[in-house]
Design an enzyme around this catalytic site. Structure first.
Site, PDB file in Angstrom:
ATOM      1  N   GLY A  11      -0.799 -15.040 -10.104  1.00 18.91           N
ATOM      2  CA  GLY A  11      -0.738 -14.130 -11.441  1.00 18.91           C
ATOM      3  C   GLY A  11       0.657 -14.629 -11.832  1.00 18.91           C
ATOM      4  O   GLY A  11       1.752 -15.310 -11.480  1.00 18.91           O
ATOM      5  N   GLN A  12       1.185 -13.884 -13.251  1.00 16.06           N
ATOM      6  CA  GLN A  12       2.396 -14.308 -13.920  1.00 16.06           C
ATOM      7  C   GLN A  12       3.698 -13.954 -13.253  1.00 16.06           C
ATOM      8  O   GLN A  12       4.636 -14.711 -13.039  1.00 16.06           O
ATOM      9  CB  GLN A  12       2.264 -13.881 -15.354  1.00 16.06           C
ATOM     10  N   ASP A  36      -7.255 -11.585   0.058  1.00 18.11           N
ATOM     11  CA  ASP A  36      -7.772 -10.501  -0.807  1.00 18.11           C
ATOM     12  C   ASP A  36      -7.019  -9.082  -0.593  1.00 18.11           C
ATOM     13  O   ASP A  36      -7.477  -8.443   1.014  1.00 18.11           O
ATOM     14  CB  ASP A  36      -9.242 -10.524  -0.650  1.00 18.11           C
ATOM     15  N   ILE A  37      -6.555  -8.441  -1.117  1.00 19.97           N
ATOM     16  CA  ILE A  37      -5.735  -7.131  -0.872  1.00 19.97           C
ATOM     17  C   ILE A  37      -6.727  -6.092  -0.530  1.00 19.97           C
ATOM     18  O   ILE A  37      -6.366  -4.997  -0.165  1.00 19.97           O
ATOM     19  CB  ILE A  37      -4.557  -6.720  -1.728  1.00 19.97           C
ATOM     20  N   ALA A  60      -3.037  -7.258  -8.828  1.00 25.31           N
ATOM     21  CA  ALA A  60      -3.562  -5.773  -9.521  1.00 25.31           C
ATOM     22  C   ALA A  60      -4.674  -6.313 -10.183  1.00 25.31           C
ATOM     23  O   ALA A  60      -4.973  -7.700 -10.511  1.00 25.31           O
ATOM     24  CB  ALA A  60      -2.518  -5.205 -10.116  1.00 25.31           C
ATOM     25  N   THR A 101       3.310   0.555 -13.551  1.00 29.34           N
ATOM     26  CA  THR A 101       3.138   0.553 -14.922  1.00 29.34           C
ATOM     27  C   THR A 101       3.565   1.603 -15.589  1.00 29.34           C
ATOM     28  O   THR A 101       3.509   2.746 -15.248  1.00 29.34           O
ATOM     29  CB  THR A 101       1.787   0.051 -15.254  1.00 29.34           C
ATOM     30  N   TYR A 125      -7.051   2.276 -16.115  1.00 23.51           N
ATOM     31  CA  TYR A 125      -6.275   1.308 -15.535  1.00 23.51           C
ATOM     32  C   TYR A 125      -5.072   2.260 -15.277  1.00 23.51           C
ATOM     33  O   TYR A 125      -4.675   2.055 -13.771  1.00 23.51           O
ATOM     34  CB  TYR A 125      -5.704   0.258 -16.483  1.00 23.51           C
ATOM     35  N   LYS A 129      -3.704   2.901 -11.380  1.00 26.27           N
ATOM     36  CA  LYS A 129      -2.529   2.404 -10.820  1.00 26.27           C
ATOM     37  C   LYS A 129      -1.603   3.650 -10.051  1.00 26.27           C
ATOM     38  O   LYS A 129      -0.828   3.421  -9.112  1.00 26.27           O
ATOM     39  CB  LYS A 129      -1.529   1.862 -11.979  1.00 26.27           C
TER      40      LYS A 129
HETATM   41  N1  LIG Z   1       0.986  -7.651 -17.607  1.00 23.59           N
HETATM   42  C1  LIG Z   1       1.518  -6.526 -18.140  1.00 23.59           C
HETATM   43  O1  LIG Z   1       1.710  -6.372 -19.302  1.00 23.59           O
HETATM   44  C2  LIG Z   1       1.901  -5.535 -17.122  1.00 23.59           C
HETATM   45  C3  LIG Z   1       2.694  -4.347 -17.609  1.00 23.59           C
HETATM   46  C4  LIG Z   1       2.980  -3.320 -16.723  1.00 23.59           C
HETATM   47  C5  LIG Z   1       2.776  -3.472 -15.234  1.00 23.59           C
HETATM   48  N2  LIG Z   1       1.975  -4.557 -14.856  1.00 23.59           N
HETATM   49  C6  LIG Z   1       2.004  -4.863 -13.495  1.00 23.59           C
HETATM   50  O2  LIG Z   1       2.616  -6.010 -12.891  1.00 23.59           O
HETATM   51  C7  LIG Z   1       2.026  -6.486 -11.824  1.00 23.59           C
HETATM   52  C8  LIG Z   1       1.868  -7.847 -12.164  1.00 23.59           C
HETATM   53  O3  LIG Z   1       1.293  -8.109 -13.420  1.00 23.59           O
HETATM   54  P1  LIG Z   1       0.706  -9.729 -13.826  1.00 23.59           P
HETATM   55  O4  LIG Z   1       0.729  -9.522 -15.559  1.00 23.59           O
HETATM   56  O5  LIG Z   1       1.565 -10.594 -13.114  1.00 23.59           O
HETATM   57  O6  LIG Z   1      -0.756  -9.908 -13.513  1.00 23.59           O
HETATM   58  P2  LIG Z   1      -1.730 -11.162 -13.562  1.00 23.59           P
HETATM   59  O7  LIG Z   1      -1.136 -12.231 -14.104  1.00 23.59           O
HETATM   60  O8  LIG Z   1      -2.954 -10.400 -14.019  1.00 23.59           O
HETATM   61  O9  LIG Z   1      -1.826 -11.435 -11.629  1.00 23.59           O
HETATM   62  C9  LIG Z   1      -2.206 -10.419 -11.057  1.00 23.59           C
HETATM   63  C10 LIG Z   1      -2.850 -11.340  -9.932  1.00 23.59           C
HETATM   64  O10 LIG Z   1      -3.503 -10.754  -9.115  1.00 23.59           O
HETATM   65  C11 LIG Z   1      -4.568 -11.091  -8.394  1.00 23.59           C
HETATM   66  N3  LIG Z   1      -5.892 -10.215  -8.114  1.00 23.59           N
HETATM   67  C12 LIG Z   1      -6.554  -9.542  -8.564  1.00 23.59           C
HETATM   68  N4  LIG Z   1      -7.530  -8.816  -7.548  1.00 23.59           N
HETATM   69  C13 LIG Z   1      -6.822  -9.267  -6.429  1.00 23.59           C
HETATM   70  C14 LIG Z   1      -7.279  -8.868  -5.026  1.00 23.59           C
HETATM   71  N5  LIG Z   1      -8.260  -8.056  -4.678  1.00 23.59           N
HETATM   72  N6  LIG Z   1      -6.624  -9.603  -3.989  1.00 23.59           N
HETATM   73  C15 LIG Z   1      -5.419 -10.299  -4.318  1.00 23.59           C
HETATM   74  N7  LIG Z   1      -5.085 -10.615  -5.589  1.00 23.59           N
HETATM   75  C16 LIG Z   1      -5.681 -10.029  -6.661  1.00 23.59           C
HETATM   76  C17 LIG Z   1      -5.296 -11.755  -9.724  1.00 23.59           C
HETATM   77  O11 LIG Z   1      -6.031 -12.889  -9.682  1.00 23.59           O
HETATM   78  P3  LIG Z   1      -7.284 -13.222 -10.702  1.00 23.59           P
HETATM   79  O12 LIG Z   1      -6.718 -13.354 -11.934  1.00 23.59           O
HETATM   80  O13 LIG Z   1      -8.064 -14.281  -9.936  1.00 23.59           O
HETATM   81  O14 LIG Z   1      -8.032 -11.942 -10.440  1.00 23.59           O
HETATM   82  C18 LIG Z   1      -3.909 -12.367 -10.357  1.00 23.59           C
HETATM   83  O15 LIG Z   1      -3.748 -13.535  -9.967  1.00 23.59           O
HETATM   84  C19 LIG Z   1       0.757  -5.888 -11.612  1.00 23.59           C
HETATM   85  O16 LIG Z   1       0.848  -4.656 -10.667  1.00 23.59           O
HETATM   86  C20 LIG Z   1       0.536  -4.997 -12.943  1.00 23.59           C
HETATM   87  O17 LIG Z   1      -0.104  -4.027 -12.685  1.00 23.59           O
HETATM   88  C21 LIG Z   1       1.819  -5.608 -15.540  1.00 23.59           C
END
Ligand SMILES: NC(=O)c1ccc[n+]([C@@H]2O[C@H](COP(=O)([O-])OP(=O)(O)OC[C@H]3O[C@@H](n4cnc5c(N)ncnc54)[C@H](OP(=O)(O)O)[C@@H]3O)[C@@H](O)[C@H]2O)c1
Length: 283
Positions: A11-12, A36-37, A60, A101, A125, A129
Site C-alpha cells: 500500500g501507499q 494475510d493479516i 486495511a 482514521t 469503513y 476501523k
Molecule cells: N488513504 C487514506 O486517505 C487514509 C485516510 C485515513 C487513514 N488511512 C489508514 O491508513 C492506513 C494506510 O492506508 P493506505 O492509504 O496506505 O492504504 P492502501 O494504499 O489501500 O494500502 C493498504 C494495503 O493493505 C493491503 N491489504 C488489504 N487486505 C489485507 C489483508 N487481509 N492482509 C494484508 N494486507 C492487506 C492492501 O492490499 P490490496 O490493495 O491488494 O487489497 C494494500 O496493499 C490504513 O490503515 C488506512 O485505513 C488511510
C-alpha cells in the site's frame, strides 16, 4: 539493528515506511500476498520466525464505498485482524503500532478532534476501523493507534493522483467545497511514525498541519501543474456521494506536539510530492 515488521507493504503508506525505516532498522515488509493479516496462524509464524522489536500494521480495507457492500470483509480486515495482530504482538512482547482514521468521528465538530473525543462513525469503513481500535486495545492495552486523514503517496490510489489524471484529460473538474480536512503526505506520516516507535503507547493524531476543503486541495494541485482545467466548487449534496463523508476531519496535533513531533503545512508536503512525481516522469 532493531527489527520492524510492516504489514500491508504493497500500500501507499507501507511502501513509504519501508523506504524511510531501512537505514536505521532491519525492515521486514509483507504485502497482502506474503502475509494475510486475517490469517492468525500466519501472523504467529511470522513473528515467531523474525522476532521483531516492532510490528506496524498499515494493511486495511481502505475502499470506503466498497466497505458498504463488502461488510464482512471490512469487519474482518479492519476490525478482527488488528485483534489477531495485537494478541500475537503481546504474546511475543513486540511493540505494536496500528494506523486508523478520522472516519471514527462523526465530523460534526468545528474544531480539531482530540484523541479522547467521543467516536461516532457513520460508515462501515469507520465502524470497522473503530472496532479494530477497540479490539486491539482490549487485547494489548500498551499498543499504539495512529489516526490520520486524507492520505496520499507515490503510486497510490488517492485524490492527488485522481486530480492529476483529470487535469490532463478534462476541461472541468467538480470538487466538493464543504468538507474540511488536512491532506497528509505519506512521507510526512511515515516520518512521524518513525518518531512514535520510541514514544509511549497510546492514541495519536498525525496529519500534515493546516486545513482546507477538497476544492482548495484540488486548486493547489491544478495550480502547481499549471493546468488549464477549471476546478468548480460544489456542495456535498450537489456532488451526490453514495457513502457519507465526515464534514470536518481535522485532527488536533496537541498530543504529538507535546511529544516533540511537529508536522509541516499540507501545501509544503504536496509540493514536495508533486516535484518528486515530476522527477519520476522525467519532467
Ligand atoms: N488513504 C487514506 O486517505 C487514509 C485516510 C485515513 C487513514 N488511512 C489508514 O491508513 C492506513 C494506510 O492506508 P493506505 O492509504 O496506505 O492504504 P492502501 O494504499 O489501500 O494500502 C493498504 C494495503 O493493505 C493491503 N491489504 C488489504 N487486505 C489485507 C489483508 N487481509 N492482509 C494484508 N494486507 C492487506 C492492501 O492490499 P490490496 O490493495 O491488494 O487489497 C494494500 O496493499 C490504513 O490503515 C488506512 O485505513 C488511510
Amino acid at each position: 539493528m532493531k527489527k520492524v515488521v510492516i504489514t500491508g507493504s504493497g500500500g501507499q503508506l507501507g511502501k513509504e515506511l519501508m523506504q524511510l525505516l531501512k537505514d536505521d532498522y532491519l525492515v521486514h515488509p509483507f504485502t497482502k500476498q506474503q502475509l494475510d493479516i486475517t490469517n492468525r496462524k500466519q501472523i504467529e509464524e511470522t513473528l515467531e520466525q523474525i522476532k521483531p522489536d516492532f510490528l506496524i500494521n498499515t494493511a486495511a480495507y481502505t475502499q470506503v464505498d466498497l466497505c458498504e457492500t463488502n461488510i464482512d470483509n471490512a469487519y474482518l480486515i479492519n476490525g478482527i485482524a488488528p485483534y489477531y495482530l495485537a494478541c500475537e504482538a503481546k504474546e511475543k512482547k513486540v511493540k505494536f503500532l496500528h494506523i486508523s482514521t478520522d472516519y471514527v468521528f462523526d465530523g460534526k465538530k468545528t474544531e480539531p478532534y482530540k484523541e479522547d473525543d467521543e467516536t461516532y462513525p457513520h460508515t462501515i469503513y469507520g465502524k470497522s476501523k473503530l472496532l479494530g481500535e477497540e479490539f486491539m486495545r482490549l487485547a494489548y492495552e500498551e499498543s499504539t493507534i495512529i489516526r490520520t486523514s486524507w492520505l496520499y503517496g507515490h503510486n497510490g490510489k488517492n485524490f492527488v493522483n485522481t486530480i492529476k489524471k483529470l487535469a490532463a484529460s478534462t476541461k472541468e473538474i467538480r470538487v466538493v467545497d464543504d468538507q474540511f480536512g488536512s491532506p497528509t503526505y505519506t512521507k510526512d506520516l511515515a516520518t512521524a511514525i518513525k518518531q512514535l516507535l520510541t514514544k509511549p503507547a497510546g492514541i495519536y493524531h498525525v496529519t500534515n498541519s493546516g486545513i482546507c476543503t477538497w476544492y482548495e486541495f484540488a486548486m493547489e494541485i491544478v495550480k502547481y501543474l499549471q493546468s488549464d482545467a477549471v476546478v468548480t466548487p460544489v456542495s456535498t449534496e450537489e456532488y451526490g456521494l453514495a457513502t457519507p463523508r465526515p464534514k470536518y476531519s481535522v485532527l488536533s496535533h496537541k498530543k504529538i506536539n507535546t511529544n516533540g513531533i511537529h508536522m509541516r503545512n499540507w501545501k509544503k508536503g504536496l509540493h514536495e510530492f508533486l516535484a518528486k512525481e515530476d522527477g519520476k516522469n522525467g519532467n
